[in-house]
Design a protein around this motif. Structure first.
Motif, PDB file in Angstrom:
ATOM      1  N   GLN A  39       0.824  -1.213   0.000  1.00  0.00           N
ATOM      2  CA  GLN A  39       0.000   0.000   0.000  1.00  0.00           C
ATOM      3  C   GLN A  39       0.859   1.264   0.000  1.00  0.00           C
ATOM      4  O   GLN A  39       0.392   2.343   0.373  1.00  0.00           O
ATOM      5  CB  GLN A  39      -0.935   0.008   1.204  1.00  0.00           C
ATOM      6  CG  GLN A  39      -2.020  -1.047   1.140  1.00  0.00           C
ATOM      7  CD  GLN A  39      -2.910  -0.958   2.359  1.00  0.00           C
ATOM      8  OE1 GLN A  39      -2.552  -1.398   3.434  1.00  0.00           O
ATOM      9  NE2 GLN A  39      -4.074  -0.355   2.167  1.00  0.00           N
ATOM     10  N   ASP A  42      -0.580   4.661  -1.693  1.00  0.00           N
ATOM     11  CA  ASP A  42      -1.732   5.216  -0.987  1.00  0.00           C
ATOM     12  C   ASP A  42      -1.342   5.777   0.382  1.00  0.00           C
ATOM     13  O   ASP A  42      -1.758   6.876   0.757  1.00  0.00           O
ATOM     14  CB  ASP A  42      -2.826   4.164  -0.823  1.00  0.00           C
ATOM     15  CG  ASP A  42      -3.496   3.793  -2.134  1.00  0.00           C
ATOM     16  OD1 ASP A  42      -3.453   4.617  -3.082  1.00  0.00           O
ATOM     17  OD2 ASP A  42      -4.048   2.688  -2.217  1.00  0.00           O
ATOM     18  N   LEU A  43      -0.544   5.016   1.131  1.00  0.00           N
ATOM     19  CA  LEU A  43      -0.143   5.472   2.461  1.00  0.00           C
ATOM     20  C   LEU A  43       0.812   6.653   2.381  1.00  0.00           C
ATOM     21  O   LEU A  43       0.698   7.611   3.154  1.00  0.00           O
ATOM     22  CB  LEU A  43       0.488   4.322   3.252  1.00  0.00           C
ATOM     23  CG  LEU A  43      -0.466   3.193   3.634  1.00  0.00           C
ATOM     24  CD1 LEU A  43       0.278   2.077   4.341  1.00  0.00           C
ATOM     25  CD2 LEU A  43      -1.625   3.713   4.484  1.00  0.00           C
ATOM     26  N   MET A  46      -1.374   9.632   1.640  1.00  0.00           N
ATOM     27  CA  MET A  46      -2.246   9.975   2.759  1.00  0.00           C
ATOM     28  C   MET A  46      -1.438  10.579   3.902  1.00  0.00           C
ATOM     29  O   MET A  46      -1.845  11.594   4.484  1.00  0.00           O
ATOM     30  CB  MET A  46      -3.022   8.751   3.263  1.00  0.00           C
ATOM     31  CG  MET A  46      -3.939   9.091   4.438  1.00  0.00           C
ATOM     32  SD  MET A  46      -5.050   7.778   4.980  1.00  0.00           S
ATOM     33  CE  MET A  46      -3.905   6.515   5.494  1.00  0.00           C
ATOM     34  N   VAL A  99       0.009   3.039  10.589  1.00  0.00           N
ATOM     35  CA  VAL A  99      -1.387   3.472  10.495  1.00  0.00           C
ATOM     36  C   VAL A  99      -2.042   3.421  11.869  1.00  0.00           C
ATOM     37  O   VAL A  99      -2.732   4.372  12.280  1.00  0.00           O
ATOM     38  CB  VAL A  99      -2.165   2.618   9.465  1.00  0.00           C
ATOM     39  CG1 VAL A  99      -3.657   2.924   9.505  1.00  0.00           C
ATOM     40  CG2 VAL A  99      -1.608   2.836   8.062  1.00  0.00           C
ATOM     41  N   PHE A 145     -10.066   7.980   8.457  1.00  0.00           N
ATOM     42  CA  PHE A 145      -9.348   7.494   7.283  1.00  0.00           C
ATOM     43  C   PHE A 145      -8.357   6.401   7.684  1.00  0.00           C
ATOM     44  O   PHE A 145      -8.246   5.371   7.017  1.00  0.00           O
ATOM     45  CB  PHE A 145      -8.604   8.636   6.574  1.00  0.00           C
ATOM     46  CG  PHE A 145      -9.430   9.360   5.557  1.00  0.00           C
ATOM     47  CD1 PHE A 145      -9.074   9.365   4.214  1.00  0.00           C
ATOM     48  CD2 PHE A 145     -10.576  10.067   5.931  1.00  0.00           C
ATOM     49  CE1 PHE A 145      -9.834  10.039   3.267  1.00  0.00           C
ATOM     50  CE2 PHE A 145     -11.344  10.736   4.997  1.00  0.00           C
ATOM     51  CZ  PHE A 145     -10.972  10.726   3.653  1.00  0.00           C
ATOM     52  N   LEU A 146      -7.647   6.620   8.765  1.00  0.00           N
ATOM     53  CA  LEU A 146      -6.666   5.638   9.228  1.00  0.00           C
ATOM     54  C   LEU A 146      -7.358   4.355   9.686  1.00  0.00           C
ATOM     55  O   LEU A 146      -6.901   3.248   9.385  1.00  0.00           O
ATOM     56  CB  LEU A 146      -5.806   6.242  10.340  1.00  0.00           C
ATOM     57  CG  LEU A 146      -4.909   7.396   9.857  1.00  0.00           C
ATOM     58  CD1 LEU A 146      -4.490   8.271  11.033  1.00  0.00           C
ATOM     59  CD2 LEU A 146      -3.697   6.873   9.096  1.00  0.00           C
ATOM     60  N   GLN A 148     -10.253   3.192   8.644  1.00  0.00           N
ATOM     61  CA  GLN A 148     -10.764   2.484   7.467  1.00  0.00           C
ATOM     62  C   GLN A 148      -9.636   1.790   6.693  1.00  0.00           C
ATOM     63  O   GLN A 148      -9.871   0.771   6.051  1.00  0.00           O
ATOM     64  CB  GLN A 148     -11.538   3.448   6.565  1.00  0.00           C
ATOM     65  CG  GLN A 148     -12.818   3.958   7.188  1.00  0.00           C
ATOM     66  CD  GLN A 148     -13.703   2.846   7.720  1.00  0.00           C
ATOM     67  OE1 GLN A 148     -14.073   1.925   6.995  1.00  0.00           O
ATOM     68  NE2 GLN A 148     -14.028   2.906   8.994  1.00  0.00           N
ATOM     69  N   THR A 149      -8.457   2.322   6.774  1.00  0.00           N
ATOM     70  CA  THR A 149      -7.301   1.677   6.130  1.00  0.00           C
ATOM     71  C   THR A 149      -6.960   0.365   6.820  1.00  0.00           C
ATOM     72  O   THR A 149      -6.493  -0.577   6.174  1.00  0.00           O
ATOM     73  CB  THR A 149      -6.075   2.643   6.177  1.00  0.00           C
ATOM     74  OG1 THR A 149      -6.432   3.855   5.513  1.00  0.00           O
ATOM     75  CG2 THR A 149      -4.871   2.034   5.495  1.00  0.00           C
TER      76      THR A 149
END
Length: 151
Positions: A39, A42-43, A46, A99, A145-146, A148-149
């Motif tokens: 990931q 994306d990470l 973010m 995360v 957001f974190l 949901q990741t």
């Protein structure tokens, strides 16, 4: 009319919040620079977005301290002395641990912001009270957001 003690408590709480924002900003940037794995993209993006949001608020919070007649943080030592969020200077860390750490820190930040809002109410500082609502919403969104990741 609020007294000097209420104003001093507000200044102290805002400086603590400012220290937490700086600490969380640096932790988020560290993770941005060192994240790896499936990931990554994306990470990486973010974390960078969240770091920018955190950093943008540091000046606003510091200026609230000054507008309330206080002195604000003066350097890294002052930040370290006031922060309740723990620093993390590791470069080798599992992405999902990053995360989780950031999620937990943003949840903790919400509690600190709410304490600042209470102090602002006691000190009769309605401007900081209103800003605290926005800061809470932003921290809750980062935590969401974190979270949901991790799902």
């Amino acid at each position: 009319m609020p007294g000097d003690n209420a104003k001093k408590a507000l200044i102290d709480s805002m400086n603590g919040l400012l220290a937490d924002y700086f600490t969380l900003y640096l932790k988020t940037k560290n993770y941005h620079w060192h994240v790896a794995g499936p990931q990554f993209r994306d990470l990486h993006l973010m974390f960078d977005e969240q770091a920018a949001e955190l950093f943008a608020l540091t000046d606003i919070i510091a200026e609230r301290v000054r507008k309330n007649g206080g002195d604000t943080l003066t350097g890294i030592g002052a930040i370290a002395g006031k922060a309740s969020i723990k620093d993390d200077d590791r470069s080798k860390l599992d992405a999902m641990e990053m995360v989780r750490n950031l999620r937990d820190d943003n949840v903790a930040l919400v509690k600190t912001i709410r304490a600042v809002k209470e102090a602002a109410t006691e000190a009769g500082d309605n401007a900081t009270e209103g800003m605290a609502d926005d800061w809470t919403d932003q921290a809750e969104q980062r935590a969401w957001f974190l979270t949901q990741t991790l799902a």
